[in-house]
Design a protein around this motif. Structure first.
Motif, PDB file in Angstrom:
ATOM      1  N   ILE A 199     121.778  44.179  75.929  1.00 53.67           N
ATOM      2  CA  ILE A 199     121.730  43.129  76.944  1.00 53.67           C
ATOM      3  C   ILE A 199     120.355  42.468  76.902  1.00 53.67           C
ATOM      4  N   GLY A 200     120.348  41.155  76.889  1.00 56.88           N
ATOM      5  CA  GLY A 200     119.092  40.431  76.831  1.00 56.88           C
ATOM      6  C   GLY A 200     119.197  39.076  77.502  1.00 56.88           C
ATOM      7  N   PHE A 201     118.173  38.242  77.283  1.00 57.90           N
ATOM      8  CA  PHE A 201     118.081  36.942  77.921  1.00 57.90           C
ATOM      9  C   PHE A 201     117.731  35.890  76.870  1.00 57.90           C
ATOM     10  N   VAL A 202     118.536  34.837  76.803  1.00 56.81           N
ATOM     11  CA  VAL A 202     118.243  33.748  75.874  1.00 56.81           C
ATOM     12  C   VAL A 202     117.002  33.011  76.362  1.00 56.81           C
ATOM     13  N   THR A 203     115.968  32.949  75.542  1.00 59.71           N
ATOM     14  CA  THR A 203     114.723  32.296  75.939  1.00 59.71           C
ATOM     15  C   THR A 203     114.604  30.883  75.379  1.00 59.71           C
ATOM     16  N   ARG A 204     115.210  30.632  74.212  1.00 62.19           N
ATOM     17  CA  ARG A 204     115.188  29.276  73.672  1.00 62.19           C
ATOM     18  C   ARG A 204     116.170  29.139  72.533  1.00 62.19           C
ATOM     19  N   SER A 205     116.605  27.897  72.310  1.00 62.07           N
ATOM     20  CA  SER A 205     117.464  27.588  71.176  1.00 62.07           C
ATOM     21  C   SER A 205     116.877  26.464  70.333  1.00 62.07           C
ATOM     22  N   ASP A 206     115.796  25.857  70.830  1.00 55.20           N
ATOM     23  CA  ASP A 206     115.107  24.794  70.106  1.00 55.20           C
ATOM     24  C   ASP A 206     113.786  25.333  69.576  1.00 55.20           C
ATOM     25  N   PHE A 207     113.609  25.296  68.261  1.00 57.42           N
ATOM     26  CA  PHE A 207     112.402  25.854  67.637  1.00 57.42           C
ATOM     27  C   PHE A 207     111.540  24.771  66.997  1.00 57.42           C
ATOM     28  N   SER A 208     111.771  23.517  67.384  1.00 62.99           N
ATOM     29  CA  SER A 208     111.064  22.413  66.748  1.00 62.99           C
ATOM     30  C   SER A 208     109.559  22.441  67.003  1.00 62.99           C
ATOM     31  N   ASP A 209     109.128  23.082  68.112  1.00 59.40           N
ATOM     32  CA  ASP A 209     107.705  23.130  68.425  1.00 59.40           C
ATOM     33  C   ASP A 209     107.034  24.394  67.909  1.00 59.40           C
ATOM     34  N   LEU A 210     107.757  25.194  67.133  1.00 65.47           N
ATOM     35  CA  LEU A 210     107.222  26.435  66.582  1.00 65.47           C
ATOM     36  C   LEU A 210     106.952  26.285  65.084  1.00 65.47           C
ATOM     37  N   PRO A 211     106.127  27.165  64.497  1.00 66.33           N
ATOM     38  CA  PRO A 211     105.873  27.088  63.059  1.00 66.33           C
ATOM     39  C   PRO A 211     107.164  27.177  62.243  1.00 66.33           C
ATOM     40  N   ARG A 212     107.177  26.556  61.108  1.00 62.17           N
ATOM     41  CA  ARG A 212     108.346  26.519  60.245  1.00 62.17           C
ATOM     42  C   ARG A 212     108.772  27.937  59.866  1.00 62.17           C
ATOM     43  N   GLY A 213     110.056  28.221  59.993  1.00 60.07           N
ATOM     44  CA  GLY A 213     110.574  29.523  59.601  1.00 60.07           C
ATOM     45  C   GLY A 213     110.697  30.517  60.731  1.00 60.07           C
ATOM     46  N   VAL A 214     110.137  30.207  61.914  1.00 65.21           N
ATOM     47  CA  VAL A 214     110.234  31.142  63.034  1.00 65.21           C
ATOM     48  C   VAL A 214     111.671  31.228  63.526  1.00 65.21           C
ATOM     49  N   GLY A 215     112.314  30.094  63.659  1.00 68.44           N
ATOM     50  CA  GLY A 215     113.715  30.061  64.078  1.00 68.44           C
ATOM     51  C   GLY A 215     114.478  29.088  63.214  1.00 68.44           C
ATOM     52  N   HIS A 216     115.770  29.317  63.055  1.00 74.03           N
ATOM     53  CA  HIS A 216     116.587  28.475  62.192  1.00 74.03           C
ATOM     54  C   HIS A 216     117.679  27.794  62.995  1.00 74.03           C
ATOM     55  N   GLU A 217     118.235  26.753  62.409  1.00 75.82           N
ATOM     56  CA  GLU A 217     119.333  26.022  63.032  1.00 75.82           C
ATOM     57  C   GLU A 217     120.510  26.970  63.281  1.00 75.82           C
ATOM     58  N   GLY A 218     121.077  26.893  64.480  1.00 78.12           N
ATOM     59  CA  GLY A 218     122.208  27.747  64.807  1.00 78.12           C
ATOM     60  C   GLY A 218     121.811  29.106  65.354  1.00 78.12           C
ATOM     61  N   GLU A 219     120.493  29.356  65.516  1.00 80.16           N
ATOM     62  CA  GLU A 219     120.029  30.624  66.070  1.00 80.16           C
ATOM     63  C   GLU A 219     119.534  30.427  67.499  1.00 80.16           C
ATOM     64  N   VAL A 220     119.430  31.527  68.213  1.00 79.52           N
ATOM     65  CA  VAL A 220     118.816  31.532  69.539  1.00 79.52           C
ATOM     66  C   VAL A 220     117.829  32.685  69.596  1.00 79.52           C
ATOM     67  N   ALA A 221     116.795  32.524  70.414  1.00 79.48           N
ATOM     68  CA  ALA A 221     115.834  33.609  70.641  1.00 79.48           C
ATOM     69  C   ALA A 221     116.286  34.389  71.869  1.00 79.48           C
ATOM     70  N   VAL A 222     116.346  35.699  71.737  1.00 83.80           N
ATOM     71  CA  VAL A 222     116.811  36.553  72.832  1.00 83.80           C
ATOM     72  C   VAL A 222     115.754  37.608  73.118  1.00 83.80           C
ATOM     73  N   PRO A 265     122.014  34.715  65.253  1.00 81.13           N
ATOM     74  CA  PRO A 265     122.950  33.586  65.235  1.00 81.13           C
ATOM     75  C   PRO A 265     123.594  33.402  66.604  1.00 81.13           C
ATOM     76  N   ARG A 266     123.850  32.174  66.956  1.00 83.65           N
ATOM     77  CA  ARG A 266     124.425  31.872  68.263  1.00 83.65           C
ATOM     78  C   ARG A 266     125.752  32.600  68.484  1.00 83.65           C
ATOM     79  N   GLU A 267     126.535  32.753  67.404  1.00 81.10           N
ATOM     80  CA  GLU A 267     127.836  33.409  67.543  1.00 81.10           C
ATOM     81  C   GLU A 267     127.717  34.912  67.753  1.00 81.10           C
ATOM     82  N   ALA A 268     126.501  35.462  67.587  1.00 84.52           N
ATOM     83  CA  ALA A 268     126.316  36.901  67.773  1.00 84.52           C
ATOM     84  C   ALA A 268     126.061  37.268  69.229  1.00 84.52           C
ATOM     85  N   VAL A 269     125.940  36.263  70.103  1.00 86.16           N
ATOM     86  CA  VAL A 269     125.677  36.551  71.511  1.00 86.16           C
ATOM     87  C   VAL A 269     126.874  36.140  72.358  1.00 86.16           C
ATOM     88  N   THR A 270     127.106  36.908  73.400  1.00 82.34           N
ATOM     89  CA  THR A 270     128.173  36.625  74.354  1.00 82.34           C
ATOM     90  C   THR A 270     127.555  36.460  75.732  1.00 82.34           C
TER      91      THR A 270
END
Length: 203
Positions: A130-153, A169-174
């Motif tokens: 069990i966790g908390f989604v903190t962000r899905s947009d990684f455009s303001d982070l260094p390249r490679g930290v997050g990828h398209e279709g992923e979320v930070a939890v 991956p977004r599909e890995a979270v419910t």
């Protein structure tokens, strides 16, 4: 007979201890604030005008004023610089960052897509965290930290302040029909006591 008496006693103990612990923490805070701040107030005004509880009132007022000042850009910038200094100290960094993140999870009121309570499934194990989604947009982070279709939890730990941030991956979270407050309580006590889901939550 003795077992029944023992169960009744344990039930009473489990009921009384949380209440006593809560009262103790409140009393400790009140006494600490009154003792530390109240002593300073006494030095500023004559004793005849001092009323018990002024220390608590001053603390509450100071907290409120800090909240007001945080609306100003300059104060926010000074606070951010002070925070960076704290985060540069190893031991202080661990404690401060953990407490800040924990409180942020509980009190933050952001857009619906952020800070949702989710279950993250570990591939091939059948286990979920069990966790908390903190962000899905990684455009303001260094390249490679997050990828398209992923979320930070953020995955908090039970019985301690801390946790891990994972990119999945977004599909890995419910999404769970749970408020952040109740989910955090559930995690911190390792699920020993069930928490009611928030009404109207999404699945």
């Amino acid at each position: 007979m003795m077992k029944s008496i023992g169960r009744v006693f344990v039930t009473g103990l489990l009921t009384v201890i949380p209440v006593l612990a809560t009262v103790f923490l409140i009393v400790w805070f009140v006494e600490a604030a009154e003792g530390l701040v109240g002593a300073q107030v006494r030095q500023l005004i004559p004793d005849i005008y001092y009323v018990a509880g002024m220390g608590i009132a001053v603390v509450c007022l100071m907290i409120f004023l800090v909240g007001l000042l945080m609306r100003a850009w300059l104060f926010r910038e000074l606070t951010a610089r002070a925070e960076r200094l704290l985060l540069a100290i190893p031991l202080v960094r661990s404690i401060y960052a953990a407490v800040r993140d924990l409180l942020g999870l509980i009190v933050e009121r952001d857009e619906e897509a952020r800070m949702q309570v989710v279950a993250v499934e570990l591939p091939g194990t059948g286990m979920r965290l069990i966790g908390f989604v903190t962000r899905s947009d990684f455009s303001d982070l260094p390249r490679g930290v997050g990828h398209e279709g992923e979320v930070a939890v953020y995955l908090p730990m039970s019985y301690m302040v801390g946790g891990y941030t994972v990119f999945v991956p977004r599909e890995a979270v419910t999404t769970l029909a749970w408020s952040r407050e109740e989910a955090m309580k559930f995690i911190l006590i390792a699920g020993i006591r069930a928490m009611r889901p928030a009404p109207g939550g999404r699945t």
